[in-house]
Design an enzyme around this catalytic site. Structure first.
Site, PDB file in Angstrom:
ATOM      1  CG  ASP A   1      -3.578  -0.400  10.221  1.00  0.00           C
ATOM      2  OD1 ASP A   1      -2.526  -0.839  10.724  1.00  0.00           O
ATOM      3  OD2 ASP A   1      -3.596   0.530   9.403  1.00  0.00           O
TER       4      ASP A   1
ATOM      5  CB  CYS B   1      -0.920  -0.008   1.218  1.00  0.00           C
ATOM      6  SG  CYS B   1      -2.368   1.056   1.027  1.00  0.00           S
TER       7      CYS B   1
END
Length: 232
Positions: free
Chosen positions: A151, A19
């Site tokens: 996360d 990412c």
């Protein structure tokens, strides 16, 4: 409709998402090294931000990652945070994104409406976990998105913090949809994480960077060497 995740994003292989891609050259290199999905940050406050115009000039020239062979609806993932439904839909149409990651305070109802607007696009809901209660709350999203992403929690930053989750808290995490593990993963700790947990995918950003938005291709290569060792 049925759960798109189960239909198109099954448990056949570990998904590897890198990412915070900001340019075509690194995107192509990372895809060729083996990434199954590339993440592009469409949050203007992020140091890894890329504009929709820039993104539209990148996606058509990316090589098809391995993921597109097994899961044709996943290739380029756009990361948004508290954007309007209309903005996301417009950016998806103009750029060619085929997956959307929601990294803000989006509610299950919001996710349901986005699913209705984008029926052929994978919807990923990112949740920042700091307690067992946060983990329990993921159940509210399991039926309205295709994939969850867990996360690490940070009071100011939405992601890319380099902080790891408390993996022990996730050892009994078995949602009804696929999930990504994120948060402080890097080539040096990925095998430890996978020895303790069984995610459907992993998401790395700061752990394979020289600086925000500038990936370290040697670290990405090391990551895939580690994963190959683990597979063997």
């Amino acid at each position: 409709m049925g759960n798109l995740a189960i239909k198109n994003f099954g448990h056949n292989a570990l998904r590897v998402k890198i990412c915070g891609i900001t340019n075509l050259e690194q995107g192509r290199a990372i895809a060729n090294l083996g990434a199954t999905a590339l993440g592009f940050i469409l949050v203007p406050s992020s140091p890894r931000y890329i504009s929709p115009t820039q993104l539209a000039s990148i996606i058509p020239y990316l090589p098809a990652p391995v993921e597109t062979i097994l899961r044709p609806n996943a290739k380029a993932i756009g990361v948004f945070a508290d954007s309007s439904l209309e903005e996301i839909s417009q950016i998806v149409r103009s750029t060619g994104l085929n997956a959307v990651q929601l990294h803000g305070q989006e509610t299950p109802d919001y996710c349901r409406k986005l699913r209705q607007q984008l029926p052929a696009v994978e919807i990923i809901k990112a949740l920042r976990i700091r307690s067992v209660q946060d983990l329990k709350n993921t159940i509210n999203y399991e039926t309205v998105v295709d994939t969850l992403l867990l996360d690490a929690y940070h009071p100011q930053l939405l992601g890319g913090t380099g902080h790891t989750l408390d993996w022990s808290m996730l050892q009994n995490f078995t949602p009804t949809c696929p999930w990504f593990l994120a948060g402080g993963l890097n080539p040096d700790n990925i095998l430890e994480a996978l020895s303790k947990l069984n995610p459907d995918g992993i998401d790395l950003s700061s752990g394979v960077e020289l600086a925000p938005g500038n990936k370290d291709l040697s670290k990405v290569e090391k990551l895939f060497q580690q994963l190959k060792t683990n597979k063997n």
